[in-house]
Every structure is written in structure tokens, then in C-alpha cells.
Design an enzyme around this catalytic site. Structure first.
Site, PDB file in Angstrom:
ATOM      1  NE  ARG A 108      -3.596  -2.348   2.640  1.00 41.06           N
ATOM      2  CZ  ARG A 108      -3.308  -3.541   3.137  1.00 41.06           C
ATOM      3  NH1 ARG A 108      -2.084  -3.759   3.636  1.00 41.06           N
ATOM      4  NH2 ARG A 108      -4.202  -4.512   3.137  1.00 41.06           N
ATOM      5  CE  LYS A 115      -7.951  -1.692   5.399  1.00 39.69           C
ATOM      6  NZ  LYS A 115      -8.455  -1.698   4.003  1.00 39.69           N
ATOM      7  CG  HIS A 158      -4.586   1.426  -2.485  1.00 46.97           C
ATOM      8  ND1 HIS A 158      -5.204   0.220  -2.739  1.00 46.97           N
ATOM      9  CD2 HIS A 158      -4.362   1.458  -1.134  1.00 46.97           C
ATOM     10  CE1 HIS A 158      -5.353  -0.445  -1.591  1.00 46.97           C
ATOM     11  NE2 HIS A 158      -4.859   0.277  -0.615  1.00 46.97           N
ATOM     12  NE  ARG A 197      -2.835  -3.378  -1.755  1.00 50.74           N
ATOM     13  CZ  ARG A 197      -2.525  -4.325  -0.890  1.00 50.74           C
ATOM     14  NH1 ARG A 197      -1.247  -4.579  -0.645  1.00 50.74           N
ATOM     15  NH2 ARG A 197      -3.458  -5.017  -0.262  1.00 50.74           N
ATOM     16  CG  HIS A 238      -5.997  -9.024   1.060  1.00 50.70           C
ATOM     17  ND1 HIS A 238      -6.334  -9.197  -0.259  1.00 50.70           N
ATOM     18  CD2 HIS A 238      -5.827  -7.681   1.229  1.00 50.70           C
ATOM     19  CE1 HIS A 238      -6.380  -8.018  -0.867  1.00 50.70           C
ATOM     20  NE2 HIS A 238      -6.064  -7.085   0.015  1.00 50.70           N
ATOM     21  CE1 TYR A 242      -1.210 -25.256   6.991  1.00 52.67           C
ATOM     22  CE2 TYR A 242       0.410 -25.974   8.621  1.00 52.67           C
ATOM     23  CZ  TYR A 242      -0.287 -26.195   7.442  1.00 52.67           C
ATOM     24  OH  TYR A 242      -0.067 -27.331   6.706  1.00 52.67           O
TER      25      TYR A 242
END
Length: 409
Positions: free
Chosen positions: A248, A275, A337, A340, A363, A373
Site C-alpha cells: 500500500r 492495516k 493503491h 496492487r 489480506h 500456519y
């Protein structure tokens, strides 16, 4: 049989004279007029404490400020409290404290308390944005009002001009933030209920705006346009670094040298900056390492990789890359932005593991255990993904003048 007390008259109260010693005149029902040698006449309510059963006095004010009629009304109220098992003096003291707290608990002071908690759960830039919006749109007219006096019509009136200007997204954000302040005030017992719940429903809703981006097939056009625009080399390097790392704008602008591990070829952004409030590991490719080498003569030894040109001790503005993209003729076509999304589309079209792609984009999986994991399991997969993405960018840049170049075979 209880002694009968003849009620006082206004004339009697007015004409009563001081004596050498303090004395009292009774009006009945516990109301007394106490007259001191200096001439001061005070109203006193004498009562039996509902719990201790001891006799107590409570002052009702001074005559003539408090008239006989007013003193009798106050006595009636006090007697009612005693009948309900409430000590009038304790009741009055509590009321005075509550009123004092209400004056001290202004909207701004309560918002400051709330903000101290809020800022721990968001990035510093986002925290600054929250406070700035309240300072601009709420505090100037409403900040000094007691929190208990904040009502929906008052806030609606304050925000209507913003709505009329078309700043609907700002109205939405301010409504959300002032609501959080009021919920905090409710939970703290400063107010009984939040009067601003669902206040956003009375304003026009902003239209959903999709992040402006381009298709991966048009990446070569972007790279050529950006290589021709006149800009500082550090900003050009930041553009390429942000594109290669899929970060970002603010994450790229605030990148620090201490976060880079060239031996492990890894950039670890601490959770405080992210974020989703978790550390984000980004595998460094040959191209991103080239970009870092390019920045070393400019900023190595300082805190930030991409320093501010005006204040070297600070970082580059997170909108600097966006400004250059606009100057390159991409205004209305792409925002920084949105780079991405170019990477996300290209990687998904290539058929890479979707979970690994999501981790590349930071995310976070809602299941924290699964997320940890995946973070370990997919690191090597993500190295391959990022290497492919860097190669894809360099291939699209074959005709452009870029800082990162293909590594000789």
C-alpha cells in the site's frame, strides 16, 4: 402529642431582627429560619436520617435570595426524598458532583479519552486522519458542549453543509467516528444511551467507487509513461518499489532500513504499521534488492528508505507516487493503491495459489491460527510468486527507462 408550630409569614421573616445569639424560627415540617447576630438569615431543613435515624440539618439558601415560598418548596422535595429512604444531603452532593462532571466531560475531552484507546488499534497515519476529521468537522462548534448535551439534531445540522458540498464519504466517516465516541461515553457511564446511533441514515450515501486501476496487459504503457515523466529519482524508485512489493502507498512511503534483511532477502513490516495489525513479510526479489541498492547513497544511515525531500528525518509523503502517476497522464485511469490490483489480477490469471496471493497482498485470514500456519507454509511459495511478478514487470518495461533491470543470465 406533637407540638403545633404556627407557619411563618413573609412579614415575620422580613422583620425578624438579629440578637446577641443565633436563634431559629420554625415554619413547620422541619423548615427553620436561622438568624445570626450579623443579620444573616438562612433557611435550614432539619430531618431524621432515613437510615441512621439521627437528626441532621441541610442548608437551603439565604433569605431574601430564597423566599419563604421557595424554602417551603425545597422542604417539600427534601421530605419526599426522606420518605423514599434517601438522604437529602447525600442526594444533593451526588447531584452536584454529577453536574460538575458533566461540565468537565465535554465532547472533546471524552473524544480524547476514546482516541487514546483507538490509536493503539490502528496505524499512526490512520489515527492522524481520524483526529483531523474530528478537529475539522466536529470540535469547532461542538467540542466544548457537555457530552450529555450532544443530540442527533445538533450533529446533523453540523454535518449538513458537508453533505451539500458533496463530501459524502467524509460525512460517512465522521458519523462513524463520532458514534464510536458516544458508544465509549455510554460504556463509561458518562451518558445513559447513544443518541447518535444510525445517524448516518439521514444523509445521502456515497456511491461505491472502485479503485482506479489498469489491466496487466497495459502495464508496459504505465512503465513507459512513468519513465518519461519528470520527477525526483527517489520518487521514481519508490514507484517501482511499491509496484514490485505489492504494498500500500503508506507502507512503501514509511519503509525503514531496519526492516530490511538482505541476507534473508526479506522485508518485515511490523504490525504497528499494518492495516490488519500483524507483521507482514515480503520476500525481496533481485529487482527490489536493486532498488534498495539505488537508495543507499541517498538515505542509508537514515531511518526511512524513502525520505522526505523537505525533512530528511521524516518519510516521503504517501501520496507522492500518486502525484507522479497523475503527471504521467494517468489521472482518472490509475491511482497508486490500484497497482496492487494489477498484480493481483496478473497473479490470479497465472494460476498461483490463491491463499499465497492473499498473503502477498497482506489480506489476513479471519482465522488467526490458520493465518499463522499459512504465513509459514506459503513463504517459499510467495518467494516464487514475487519473483515471477518482478520478472513480469521487467518484461513489461523492456522499452522503458527503469531503475530495476533484468538480472543477466
Amino acid at each position: 402529642m406533637a407540638k403545633s408550630i404556627k407557619p411563618l409569614s413573609t412579614t415575620q421573616v422580613s422583620k425578624s431582627k438579629p440578637q446577641d445569639k443565633e436563634y431559629s424560627l420554625g415554619d413547620g415540617n422541619g423548615l427553620l429560619l436561622r438568624i445570626k447576630p450579623n443579620g444573616t438569615k438562612s433557611w435550614i431543613f432539619n430531618y431524621t436520617h432515613p437510615v441512621t435515624k439521627k437528626r441532621k440539618n441541610i442548608g437551603l439558601g439565604v433569605f431574601p435570595d430564597i423566599t419563604l415560598a421557595s424554602a417551603r418548596e425545597k422542604t417539600r422535595e427534601m421530605r419526599q426524598l426522606v420518605a423514599e429512604g434517601i438522604d437529602p444531603k447525600t442526594h444533593r452532593d451526588n447531584k452536584l458532583v454529577a453536574e460538575q462532571l458533566a461540565v468537565e466531560d465535554t465532547l472533546k475531552t471524552v473524544a480524547m479519552e476514546w482516541f487514546e484507546l483507538k490509536r493503539d488499534s490502528v496505524s499512526s497515519d490512520y489515527a492522524d486522519d481520524i483526529w483531523r476529521s474530528l478537529e475539522l468537522h466536529i470540535f469547532p462548534n461542538l467540542g466544548q458542549l457537555p457530552i450529555r448535551d450532544i443530540l442527533a439534531p445538533t450533529v446533523i445540522k453540523q454535518l449538513r453543509p458537508l453533505e451539500q458540498q458533496g463530501s459524502l464519504e467524509t460525512v460517512k466517516r465522521v458519523c462513524q467516528r463520532i458514534n464510536e465516541v458516544m458508544i465509549y461515553a455510554t460504556n463509561m457511564g458518562k451518558i445513559e444511551a447513544n443518541p447518535l446511533a444510525d445517524i448516518k441514515q439521514v444523509f445521502r450515501k456515497p456511491k461505491t467507487m472502485h479503485m482506479k486501476t489498469i489491466e496487466p496487459k497495459n502495464l508496459s504503457f504505465l512503465m513507459n509513461a512513468m519513465s518519461k515523466v519528470n520527477t525526483k529519482m527517489a520518487t521514481r524508485c519508490a514507484f517501482e518499489f511499491q509496484l514490485h512489493t505489492l504494498t500500500r502507498p503508506v507502507e512503501c512511503a514509511t519503509a525503514e532500513w531496519s526492516e530490511i534483511d538482505t541476507d534473508k532477502r526479506l522485508w518485515v513490516i511490523p504490525k504497528e504499521k499494518m492495516k490488519m495489525k500483524r507483521d507482514h513479510k515480503i520476500p525481496l526479489t533481485d529487482a527490489t534488492l536493486q532498488l534498495l541498492e539505488f537508495m543507499k547513497p541517498i538515505s542509508f544511515g537514515q531511518q526511512y528508505i524513502f525520505p522526505s525531500s523537505k525533512t530528511p528525518s521524516s518519510h516521503m509523503n504517501s501520496q507522492s507516487v500518486n502525484a507522479v502517476i497523475k503527471r504521467a497522464g494517468m489521472a482518472g485511469i490509475l491511482v497508486s493503491h490500484g497497482m496492487r490490483s494489477i498484480g493481483s489480477t496478473a497473479l490470479n490469471e497465472q494460476g498461483f495459489d490463491k491463499d499465497a496471493i492473499e498473503l502477498c497482498l497482506a489480506h489476513v485470514d479471519q482465522n488467526t491460527i490458520r493465518d499463522i500456519y499459512n504465513n509459514a507454509e506459503y513463504l517459499e511459495k510467495r518467494r516464487n510468486i514475487m519473483a515471477w511478478w518482478s520478472d513480469y514487470i521487467l518484461t513489461a518495461s523492456f522499452n522503458a527507462n527503469t531503475i530495476a533491470k533484468p538480472t543477466p543470465a
